[in-house]
Design a protein around this motif. Structure first.
Motif, PDB file in Angstrom:
ATOM      1  N   MET A   1       0.847  -1.195   0.000  1.00 23.07           N
ATOM      2  CA  MET A   1       0.000   0.000   0.000  1.00 23.07           C
ATOM      3  C   MET A   1       0.886   1.250   0.000  1.00 23.07           C
ATOM      4  SD  MET A   1      -2.887   1.100   2.779  1.00 23.07           S
ATOM      5  CE  MET A   1      -3.704   2.673   2.640  1.00 23.07           C
ATOM      6  N   PRO A   2       0.703   2.152  -0.986  1.00 17.97           N
ATOM      7  CA  PRO A   2       1.561   3.356  -1.045  1.00 17.97           C
ATOM      8  C   PRO A   2       1.311   4.285   0.139  1.00 17.97           C
ATOM      9  CG  PRO A   2      -0.234   3.502  -2.639  1.00 17.97           C
ATOM     10  CD  PRO A   2      -0.280   2.108  -2.078  1.00 17.97           C
ATOM     11  N   THR A   3       2.380   4.903   0.599  1.00 15.80           N
ATOM     12  CA  THR A   3       2.292   5.826   1.728  1.00 15.80           C
ATOM     13  C   THR A   3       2.326   7.261   1.205  1.00 15.80           C
ATOM     14  OG1 THR A   3       3.502   4.255   3.083  1.00 15.80           O
ATOM     15  CG2 THR A   3       3.355   6.520   3.912  1.00 15.80           C
ATOM     16  N   LEU A   4       1.458   8.110   1.735  1.00 12.00           N
ATOM     17  CA  LEU A   4       1.463   9.508   1.343  1.00 12.00           C
ATOM     18  C   LEU A   4       2.734  10.184   1.835  1.00 12.00           C
ATOM     19  CD1 LEU A   4      -2.231  10.625   2.026  1.00 12.00           C
ATOM     20  CD2 LEU A   4      -1.128  10.290  -0.184  1.00 12.00           C
ATOM     21  N   SER A   5       3.383  10.929   0.957  1.00  9.96           N
ATOM     22  CA  SER A   5       4.627  11.607   1.328  1.00  9.96           C
ATOM     23  C   SER A   5       4.329  12.912   2.043  1.00  9.96           C
ATOM     24  CB  SER A   5       5.457  11.895   0.076  1.00  9.96           C
ATOM     25  OG  SER A   5       6.544  12.743   0.386  1.00  9.96           O
ATOM     26  N   VAL A   6       5.138  13.213   3.046  1.00  5.82           N
ATOM     27  CA  VAL A   6       5.002  14.504   3.737  1.00  5.82           C
ATOM     28  C   VAL A   6       5.476  15.647   2.834  1.00  5.82           C
ATOM     29  CG1 VAL A   6       5.284  13.534   6.048  1.00  5.82           C
ATOM     30  CG2 VAL A   6       7.306  14.284   4.792  1.00  5.82           C
ATOM     31  N   PHE A   7       6.151  15.292   1.729  1.00  5.75           N
ATOM     32  CA  PHE A   7       6.683  16.302   0.821  1.00  5.75           C
ATOM     33  C   PHE A   7       5.816  16.485  -0.432  1.00  5.75           C
ATOM     34  CE2 PHE A   7      10.529  14.256   2.781  1.00  5.75           C
ATOM     35  CZ  PHE A   7      10.811  15.296   3.652  1.00  5.75           C
ATOM     36  N   MET A   8       4.639  15.892  -0.445  1.00  9.01           N
ATOM     37  CA  MET A   8       3.836  15.891  -1.664  1.00  9.01           C
ATOM     38  C   MET A   8       3.377  17.289  -2.092  1.00  9.01           C
ATOM     39  SD  MET A   8       0.297  14.182  -0.233  1.00  9.01           S
ATOM     40  CE  MET A   8      -0.483  14.239  -1.843  1.00  9.01           C
ATOM     41  N   ASP A   9       3.287  18.233  -1.152  1.00  9.07           N
ATOM     42  CA  ASP A   9       2.833  19.585  -1.481  1.00  9.07           C
ATOM     43  C   ASP A   9       3.983  20.564  -1.729  1.00  9.07           C
ATOM     44  OD1 ASP A   9       0.142  18.893  -1.292  1.00  9.07           O
ATOM     45  OD2 ASP A   9       0.123  19.212   0.879  1.00  9.07           O
ATOM     46  N   VAL A  10       5.225  20.041  -1.697  1.00 14.50           N
ATOM     47  CA  VAL A  10       6.382  20.925  -1.913  1.00 14.50           C
ATOM     48  C   VAL A  10       6.590  21.128  -3.413  1.00 14.50           C
ATOM     49  CG1 VAL A  10       8.856  21.237  -1.559  1.00 14.50           C
ATOM     50  CG2 VAL A  10       7.475  20.112   0.206  1.00 14.50           C
ATOM     51  N   PRO A  11       6.497  22.392  -3.893  1.00 11.87           N
ATOM     52  CA  PRO A  11       6.653  22.643  -5.338  1.00 11.87           C
ATOM     53  C   PRO A  11       8.127  22.654  -5.743  1.00 11.87           C
ATOM     54  CG  PRO A  11       6.278  24.704  -4.194  1.00 11.87           C
ATOM     55  CD  PRO A  11       6.198  23.624  -3.150  1.00 11.87           C
ATOM     56  N   MET A  12       8.360  22.496  -7.032  1.00 17.12           N
ATOM     57  CA  MET A  12       9.717  22.592  -7.577  1.00 17.12           C
ATOM     58  C   MET A  12      10.117  24.061  -7.657  1.00 17.12           C
ATOM     59  SD  MET A  12      12.413  21.083  -8.833  1.00 17.12           S
ATOM     60  CE  MET A  12      11.933  19.434  -9.357  1.00 17.12           C
ATOM     61  N   MET A  13      11.268  24.378  -7.070  1.00 16.65           N
ATOM     62  CA  MET A  13      11.774  25.748  -7.113  1.00 16.65           C
ATOM     63  C   MET A  13      12.566  25.937  -8.398  1.00 16.65           C
ATOM     64  SD  MET A  13      11.619  28.434  -5.221  1.00 16.65           S
ATOM     65  CE  MET A  13      12.377  30.040  -5.087  1.00 16.65           C
ATOM     66  N   HIS A  14      12.559  27.193  -8.909  1.00 11.40           N
ATOM     67  CA  HIS A  14      13.393  27.484 -10.074  1.00 11.40           C
ATOM     68  C   HIS A  14      14.842  27.192  -9.730  1.00 11.40           C
ATOM     69  CE1 HIS A  14      10.193  29.201 -12.385  1.00 11.40           C
ATOM     70  NE2 HIS A  14       9.909  30.093 -11.449  1.00 11.40           N
ATOM     71  N   LYS A  15      15.578  26.683 -10.688  1.00  7.32           N
ATOM     72  CA  LYS A  15      16.977  26.360 -10.431  1.00  7.32           C
ATOM     73  C   LYS A  15      17.733  27.614 -10.001  1.00  7.32           C
ATOM     74  CE  LYS A  15      17.744  22.188 -13.087  1.00  7.32           C
ATOM     75  NZ  LYS A  15      18.608  21.517 -14.076  1.00  7.32           N
TER      76      LYS A  15
END
Length: 415
Positions: A1-15
């Motif tokens: 069963m997949p576990t929800l990540s605590v980081f799922m709402d973290v967006p990708m920052m511009h390099k």
């Protein structure tokens, strides 16, 4: 069963390297050019390093007596003392009175991180930070993360192609009481004695706390004392302030980023109290600052012969920058490029503004593969004998093209 990540709402920052450098790297044109490098470059297109630094680095590496124990929390004391003397002068009254000191910091923004942490705790009435510089500075985010409201101002006037000291004074006049004034690299602003006197009175009356940035002492004018003149004036007038003193660029040790948070107080007792609090913060921030770069710098500054070699290398770099700017201006004049180009040689330091329009910058990037920011603030050490003709001819072409486009559009509208 997949576990929800605590980081799922973290967006990708511009390099962090920025879209301009990313676009440049993706360009497969063989003769592309990037004119926005942060570091000082040699005529061969490599990062500049003072020759005396290479010599000193080898000597230190071969020293069998070196102790690699942790440094004190304040950092390397001999490095701090040598850096203070570089900034204020060996016989500075403030140094003699023990009312200036410093903490050895990490990287170019470490001093701002440490200083902002202190000010947030101990200057509780300070909610606003006003930053004034020749460009948009990266350390504004440090103060924002600490909860300060940050306002940034650039003293470069793109309309009149000059540094406008009036912008500086207008900002200070409008600043609220009990705020922090971050003064960036403003060596091109020449102030009269009456302007300085007025500035001092305003800062005192409004209880403004100054926080200076000295990012590359000696690389602006070639004169170490002249580049720190405004700081020496403030300390001579008995002002309390912080200063970020970066010592990576002017020695050419960019990958060993280090510097110092300089503290100026009214007396030694106040200095000791402030430094004790700052040392407490360093435990949480980095515990131990880098030693190798500090050893190199201290060895050079504490040896008169080596210091003389280093000063001469700085002078040569600045003379070369001035020569490049003169050549760029002259070549544009000979090409008959529209406009005045005096502003190029009126700016000091490795970086300066070309004063082109956004449309002209777009033309240079897309048609000529010459990459620069929209602000046109370029690193003049990226220009050398092998590329100066192509760059100046391309600038001339871009200006003529955009002027013809504007004229054509005007003719169409008139008909």
């Amino acid at each position: 069963m997949p576990t929800l990540s605590v980081f799922m709402d973290v967006p990708m920052m511009h390099k962090l390297e920025g879209t301009l450098l990313k676009t440049y790297k993706q360009d497969d044109y063989p003769d592309k050019m990037f004119l926005a490098y942060k570091v000082c470059m040699t005529n061969e297109g490599q990062p500049w390093v003072s020759l005396v630094v290479n010599k000193t680095r080898l000597q230190i590496a071969q020293d069998p007596s070196l102790n690699y124990e942790y440094l004190p929390m304040i950092g390397m004391k001999s490095f701090i003392q040598a850096s203070l003397e570089l900034l204020f002068g060996k016989y500075s009254q403030a140094i003699v009175e023990n009312r200036v000191g410093g903490v050895h910091t990490v990287g170019d923004s470490g001093a701002f991180q440490l200083g902002a942490q202190f000010l947030k705790t101990w200057l509780r009435d300070a909610q606003v930070v006003c930053m004034i510089s020749t460009q948009k500075e990266p350390y504004g985010i440090v103060f924002q993360d600490m909860g300060f409201t940050v306002y940034e101002y650039c003293i470069w006037d793109p309309k009149h192609l000059c540094m406008d000291s009036n912008i500086f004074f207008d900002v200070v006049e409008q600043m609220p009481r009990d705020c922090i004034l971050v003064i960036g690299n403003i060596t091109d602003c020449k102030w009269t004695q009456s302007q300085l006197t007025k500035l001092m009175l305003t800062i005192k009356n409004k209880r403004i706390f100054p926080f200076f940035d000295i990012p590359s002492q000696g690389l602006s004018t070639g004169d170490l004392e002249e580049d720190a003149e405004i700081l020496q004036y403030f300390v001579s007038q008995g002002f309390e302030f912080f200063c970020s003193q970066s010592l990576s660029k002017n020695f050419g040790i960019y990958d060993e980023g280090l510097g110092m948070l300089v503290v100026a107080t009214l007396n030694n007792q106040h200095l000791l109290c402030v430094l004790s609090q700052l040392m407490n913060y360093t435990q949480a921030l980095w515990l131990n600052p880098p030693a190798r770069g500090a050893r190199i710098i201290t060895s050079i500054l504490c040896n008169p012969a080596l210091q003389g070699e280093w000063k001469q290398s700085l002078k040569e770099v600045v003379e070369n920058i001035m020569l490049i700017k003169e050549k760029v201006k002259e070549k544009l004049r000979l090409l008959g490029t529209p406009g005045s180009w005096d502003h190029i040689t009126e700016q000091t330091g490795t970086h300066g503004y070309l004063g082109l329009s956004h449309q002209q910058v777009e033309y240079l990037i897309k048609k000529k593969h010459i990459y620069m920011p929209k602000s046109t603030r370029i690193n003049f050490t990226c220009i050398n004998a092998s590329n100066i003709d192509y760059i100046t001819q391309s600038i001339n072409e871009a200006i003529l093209f955009t002027k013809n486009s504007e004229k054509h559009l005007q003719d169409v509208n008139n008909h």
